[in-house]
Design a protein around this motif. Structure first.
Motif, short mmCIF file in Angstrom:
data_model
loop_
_atom_site.label_atom_id
_atom_site.label_comp_id
_atom_site.label_asym_id
_atom_site.label_seq_id
_atom_site.Cartn_x
_atom_site.Cartn_y
_atom_site.Cartn_z
N LEU A 70 -5.09 -10.25 -1.95
CA LEU A 70 -5.98 -9.19 -1.50
C LEU A 70 -6.23 -8.14 -2.57
N LYS A 71 -5.22 -7.85 -3.40
CA LYS A 71 -5.35 -6.81 -4.43
C LYS A 71 -4.86 -7.35 -5.78
N PRO A 72 -5.60 -8.25 -6.38
CA PRO A 72 -5.14 -8.82 -7.66
C PRO A 72 -5.14 -7.80 -8.80
N GLU A 73 -5.90 -6.71 -8.64
CA GLU A 73 -5.95 -5.71 -9.71
C GLU A 73 -4.64 -4.97 -9.87
N LYS A 74 -3.76 -5.04 -8.87
CA LYS A 74 -2.47 -4.35 -8.94
C LYS A 74 -1.39 -5.19 -9.62
N PHE A 75 -1.73 -6.40 -10.05
CA PHE A 75 -0.75 -7.30 -10.64
C PHE A 75 -1.17 -7.62 -12.07
N THR A 76 -0.25 -7.46 -12.99
CA THR A 76 -0.52 -7.90 -14.36
C THR A 76 -0.40 -9.41 -14.48
N THR A 77 0.51 -10.00 -13.70
CA THR A 77 0.67 -11.45 -13.65
C THR A 77 0.68 -11.89 -12.19
N ILE A 78 -0.22 -12.79 -11.83
CA ILE A 78 -0.29 -13.28 -10.46
C ILE A 78 0.94 -14.15 -10.18
N PRO A 79 1.71 -13.83 -9.14
CA PRO A 79 2.92 -14.63 -8.85
C PRO A 79 2.57 -16.05 -8.41
N GLN A 80 3.52 -16.93 -8.65
CA GLN A 80 3.34 -18.33 -8.27
C GLN A 80 3.40 -18.46 -6.74
N ILE A 81 2.61 -19.40 -6.21
CA ILE A 81 2.60 -19.64 -4.76
C ILE A 81 3.97 -20.11 -4.32
N ALA A 82 4.52 -19.46 -3.30
CA ALA A 82 5.87 -19.77 -2.83
C ALA A 82 5.84 -20.87 -1.79
N ARG A 83 6.96 -21.59 -1.73
CA ARG A 83 7.12 -22.60 -0.69
C ARG A 83 7.51 -21.92 0.62
N PRO A 84 7.03 -22.42 1.76
CA PRO A 84 7.42 -21.83 3.04
C PRO A 84 8.83 -22.24 3.42
N PRO A 85 9.49 -21.47 4.28
CA PRO A 85 10.80 -21.90 4.80
C PRO A 85 10.66 -23.20 5.59
N PRO A 86 11.75 -23.92 5.77
CA PRO A 86 11.65 -25.20 6.49
C PRO A 86 11.04 -25.07 7.89
#
Length: 279
Positions: free
Chosen positions: A219-235
């Motif tokens: 939603l707010k990519p301008e607040k991140f210098t590096t976009i975090p990697q997509i996380a896996r969901p819990p089981p």
């Protein structure tokens, strides 16, 4: 009786007389004063009454006896009846201001709310923002959303259709008859009616899993210098996402290891069965 023509000035108390009857005049209730009781009753009130009968002024109007009373003053001597301990007894914590035990305290023994067993548990629930199809079509007609491009949650927020997105977005089928063109949505969830209405017009809808950090970066990519990697969901969440496929949704998420191992095992079993069939 009262001669209304010889009274000079008149006091108009037609429909307000019953309100004035609660007051007193010269120590008598106004409605029961001798000058009124001989002249007329409450059921037959004249429209005009001479002012000379009751000169109502600020110094003779007061409430009925007992309508107002003074509060009891405490700690002003034993003769008052509330002196010394002020009616609170001979001392202790209940005598002090703010004293006493908290609600549920039982003198030190295990209180009731701890003695009774607890059953069931409800964890934190996701409060998804809802978007109806009629509102979506309305924003498309205004030109605030471009239907030719995939519509993500960021587009819904930037267009003003949603103000805040905390956990995700769910599309509802409200006003599905107003949807007139195919759209391609990428949201968190959708109802069965919404999926059918969108696919009937040739559109598509994807259910994408984003954890809180990934959603904020989306939603707010301008607040991140590096976009975090997509996380896996819990089981447990991964199993819930797999159930969304039954609605016809295209589920997109980074699959955890146990699902990948399960699919790999199913693939090997299918290959072995195919090899046995050829023999």
């Amino acid at each position: 009786g009262i001669n209304a023509e010889t009274g000079g000035e008149y006091l108009l108390i037609s429909h307000h007389f019953r309100m004035l009857s609660r007051l007193t005049f010269c120590g008598f209730p106004l409605a029961r004063s001798p000058c009124l009781s001989r002249a007329f009753s409450l059921d037959s009130i004249p429209s005009q009454i001479p002012v000379s009968l009751f000169p109502i002024t600020l110094n003779n109007i007061r409430d009925n006896e007992g309508a107002r009373y003074k509060s009891k003053r405490l700690g002003r001597g034993e003769g008052s009846g509330k002196g010394g301990t002020c009616g609170r007894g001979n001392g202790g914590m209940n005598k002090r201001s703010g004293g006493g035990v908290k609600p549920g305290f039982e003198g030190g023994q295990t209180p009731l709310h701890r003695r009774l067993p607890k059953r069931g548990f409800a964890g934190p629930q996701e409060d998804l923002e809802t978007v109806s199809l009629n509102k979506l079509q309305d924003f498309i007609d205004r030109g605030r959303i471009d239907p030719s491009q995939p519509i993500t949650m960021k587009h819904l927020k930037d267009s003003g259709l949603l103000r805040h997105i905390k956990h995700g977005v769910k599309v509802l089928a409200n006003g599905k008859e107003s949807l007139r063109q195919p759209v391609h949505l990428e949201v968190t969830n959708a109802s069965t009616g919404a999926v059918e209405a969108i696919k009937q017009l040739g559109g598509s809808i994807k259910a994408i899993y984003l954890n809180p950090l990934n959603l904020r970066a989306h939603l707010k990519p301008e607040k991140f210098t590096t976009i975090p990697q997509i996380a896996r969901p819990p089981p447990k969440k991964a199993l819930e996402l797999e159930k969304l496929r039954e609605k016809g949704l295209d589920v997109v998420y980074r699959q955890p290891q146990f699902i990948l191992a399960k699919k790999e095992k199913e693939k090997k079993a299918a290959e072995e069965s195919a090899a046995k069939g050829k023999r």
